[in-house]
Motif scaffolding. Structure first.
Motif, PDB file in Angstrom:
ATOM      1  N   LEU A 193      80.290 -48.890  52.592  1.00 40.76           N
ATOM      2  CA  LEU A 193      79.752 -48.233  51.403  1.00 40.76           C
ATOM      3  C   LEU A 193      78.349 -48.769  51.135  1.00 40.76           C
ATOM      4  N   TYR A 194      77.388 -47.838  51.061  1.00 40.05           N
ATOM      5  CA  TYR A 194      76.030 -48.177  50.656  1.00 40.05           C
ATOM      6  C   TYR A 194      75.867 -47.831  49.181  1.00 40.05           C
TER       7      TYR A 194
ATOM      8  N   TYR B 115      79.031 -38.616  56.238  1.00 40.57           N
ATOM      9  CA  TYR B 115      79.090 -39.411  55.018  1.00 40.57           C
ATOM     10  C   TYR B 115      79.601 -38.574  53.846  1.00 40.57           C
ATOM     11  N   LEU B 116      80.054 -39.286  52.806  1.00 42.67           N
ATOM     12  CA  LEU B 116      80.256 -38.699  51.494  1.00 42.67           C
ATOM     13  C   LEU B 116      79.160 -39.249  50.581  1.00 42.67           C
ATOM     14  N   TYR B 117      78.526 -38.363  49.799  1.00 41.07           N
ATOM     15  CA  TYR B 117      77.420 -38.762  48.941  1.00 41.07           C
ATOM     16  C   TYR B 117      77.795 -38.569  47.471  1.00 41.07           C
ATOM     17  N   ALA B 118      77.245 -39.436  46.619  1.00 42.23           N
ATOM     18  CA  ALA B 118      77.360 -39.262  45.175  1.00 42.23           C
ATOM     19  C   ALA B 118      76.166 -39.938  44.525  1.00 42.23           C
ATOM     20  N   CYS B 119      75.592 -39.289  43.516  1.00 42.93           N
ATOM     21  CA  CYS B 119      74.459 -39.872  42.797  1.00 42.93           C
ATOM     22  C   CYS B 119      74.671 -39.640  41.308  1.00 42.93           C
ATOM     23  N   VAL B 120      74.575 -40.725  40.515  1.00 42.97           N
ATOM     24  CA  VAL B 120      74.769 -40.637  39.067  1.00 42.97           C
ATOM     25  C   VAL B 120      73.617 -41.350  38.374  1.00 42.97           C
TER      26      VAL B 120
ATOM     27  N   ARG C 180      84.514 -36.289  45.593  1.00 37.48           N
ATOM     28  CA  ARG C 180      84.150 -35.787  46.918  1.00 37.48           C
ATOM     29  C   ARG C 180      85.277 -36.096  47.911  1.00 37.48           C
ATOM     30  N   GLN C 181      85.527 -35.140  48.796  1.00 37.22           N
ATOM     31  CA  GLN C 181      86.528 -35.338  49.845  1.00 37.22           C
ATOM     32  C   GLN C 181      86.016 -34.716  51.132  1.00 37.22           C
ATOM     33  N   LEU C 182      86.208 -35.423  52.245  1.00 38.96           N
ATOM     34  CA  LEU C 182      85.713 -34.949  53.537  1.00 38.96           C
ATOM     35  C   LEU C 182      86.689 -33.943  54.124  1.00 38.96           C
TER      36      LEU C 182
ATOM     37  N   GLY D 189      80.486 -44.207  54.443  1.00 42.25           N
ATOM     38  CA  GLY D 189      80.585 -43.886  55.860  1.00 42.25           C
ATOM     39  C   GLY D 189      81.545 -44.835  56.535  1.00 42.25           C
ATOM     40  N   CYS D 190      81.353 -45.025  57.813  1.00 44.03           N
ATOM     41  CA  CYS D 190      82.228 -45.931  58.559  1.00 44.03           C
ATOM     42  C   CYS D 190      81.358 -46.954  59.302  1.00 44.03           C
ATOM     43  N   GLN D 191      81.990 -47.991  59.756  1.00 39.49           N
ATOM     44  CA  GLN D 191      81.252 -49.056  60.436  1.00 39.49           C
ATOM     45  C   GLN D 191      80.856 -48.672  61.856  1.00 39.49           C
ATOM     46  N   ALA D 192      81.592 -47.737  62.438  1.00 43.73           N
ATOM     47  CA  ALA D 192      81.271 -47.232  63.773  1.00 43.73           C
ATOM     48  C   ALA D 192      81.026 -45.732  63.682  1.00 43.73           C
TER      49      ALA D 192
END
Length: 401
Positions: free
Chosen positions: A302-303, A364-369, A354-356, A329-332
């Motif tokens: 998670l970033y 990735y899944l994105y979210a901005c607040v 959000r759901q993939l 995202g994922c590590q790989a």
């Protein structure tokens, strides 16, 4: 030999064929069921002891699987000899009082009256009220499933009892109180975070404990305001967050779905290029951090990137708006699981869900607040299997708390 009558449910509600249980439910192993039957053989109230035994053993197994580094011990010999206290579990200096119950149909839960009295039985076991959590486990015995319904600080329930003694319903026959489920946090992952990161209050005599102001466990937060000063708070360090270098330059580098580990710094450049296409402009003053973690059998990353308006550093009395960009995202490369879900909440409601999708090609899944300094945002990440992780709330305070 005396046997437990599993049909004697004490008048409690059974699960109907039209009902379903949440995906967060925990499968009960045959060993747990057999141990619970054995532990309840000589009990006065066999059915309730049976439920409590299942709840206790379930919590022990859940803690061991989800956080094996937690400091708690189970005396298997005592359990075998039916000498274990099937309510109290000592974990990292905290006490869990585990209570089993059948499925609850309304918004109230029955709590034994004696555990809500500070002098009994807590003080007899020399437990500090401030360090005690009451954990409710819902038992679906007929389908061998359990659900951690919620948890609450003991002091919170005692205070609620004292404030509303006249209005509370007490069952004189069962000697229980009915308390609203809203007093219990229904995210068991938060309990893990508290046990891992909070420090127990030093044991004091009961007379002095009741005079102490209550400890607000919801203050377990990630202070992103320090990130802009190239600092991580203690909670972030304990949870293995890592600040990223500030001299990044967003650039577009196509990423293929192939296996292999990747540099977080390089990946962040790719991420910022992609979010620009989503009309999210990350300013050069922003600071980012990431956390690698395992959820179920998946290794995720998670970033979190934070930035604020310009007056926060020169006017600490101001209440600037701040923004938080979250990227899961994922590590790989190429291993983010379909169906993974990310929810972002403020103090009142879900803001982003959000759901993939299986048909998606997204990595990735994105979210901005965006909010002001008084607002916090909590993030929950879950897999289709029902495994879920809830992080400490993200907050923005330019100064250390």
């Amino acid at each position: 030999m005396m046997t437990l009558n599993l049909l004697n449910t004490g008048g409690k509600r059974m699960l109907s064929e039209f009902e379903t249980i949440p995906i967060e439910a925990i499968a009960l192993s045959p060993e747990i069921m057999q141990q619970a039957i054995a532990l309840s053989q000589n009990a006065t109230n066999q059915w309730q002891t049976y439920l409590d035994a299942i709840a206790y053993l379930t919590i022990c197994e859940w803690l061991h699987e989800r956080s094996p580094n937690l400091d708690f011990a189970i005396d298997s010999e005592d359990i075998t000899n039916h000498q274990a206290n099937l309510h109290y579990l000592e974990v990292n200096g905290f006490t869990l009082y585990v209570l089993g119950t059948t499925p609850i149909s309304g918004d109230m839960v029955e709590i034994p009256a004696d555990i809500l009295q500070p002098q009994n039985p807590i003080s007899e076991n020399n437990h500090n009220l401030s360090n005690t959590f009451i954990v409710i486990v819902e038992i679906y015995e007929e389908i061998e499933q359990a659900l951690i319904l919620g948890f609450s600080r003991h002091l919170q329930l005692v205070k609620h009892l004292a404030d509303r003694m006249v209005d509370l319903k007490r069952d004189r026959l069962d000697d229980t109180y009915q308390l609203p489920l809203s007093l219990f946090t229904n995210e068991p992952e938060r309990l893990l975070l508290y046990l891992q990161n909070l420090e127990p209050i030093k044991t004091l005599p009961i007379a002095t404990i009741t005079e102490l102001p209550p400890v607000n466990i919801t203050e377990l937060i990630l202070n992103t305001g320090l990130w802009l000063q190239e600092q991580l708070d203690e909670i972030a360090q304990n949870l293995a967050w890592h600040l990223l270098p500030t001299n990044y330059e967003p650039r577009y580098v196509p990423v293929m779905r192939s296996s292999g580990l990747r540099s977080p710094t390089q990946e962040l450049e790719q991420i910022f290029s992609e979010v620009e296409q989503l009309n999210v402009k990350v300013p050069s003053s922003a600071r980012a951090a990431y956390q690698d973690f395992q959820l179920g059998d998946r290794h995720l990353r998670l970033y979190a990137t934070v930035w604020a308006d310009g007056n926060y550093s020169t006017n600490l009395e101001a209440n600037p708006e701040w923004s938080l960009l979250l990227v899961l995202g994922c590590q790989a490369i190429g291993e983010i699981p379909y169906g993974v879900r990310m929810q972002v909440r403020d103090q009142q409601k879900v803001l982003i869900d959000r759901q993939l999708d299986r048909k998606s090609q997204d990595l990735y899944l994105y979210a901005c607040v965006t909010g002001d300094r008084t607002e916090t945002f909590s993030v929950s990440i879950s897999l289709p299997s029902g495994v879920m992780l809830t992080l400490p709330a993200f907050a923005f305070h330019p100064n250390p708390l």
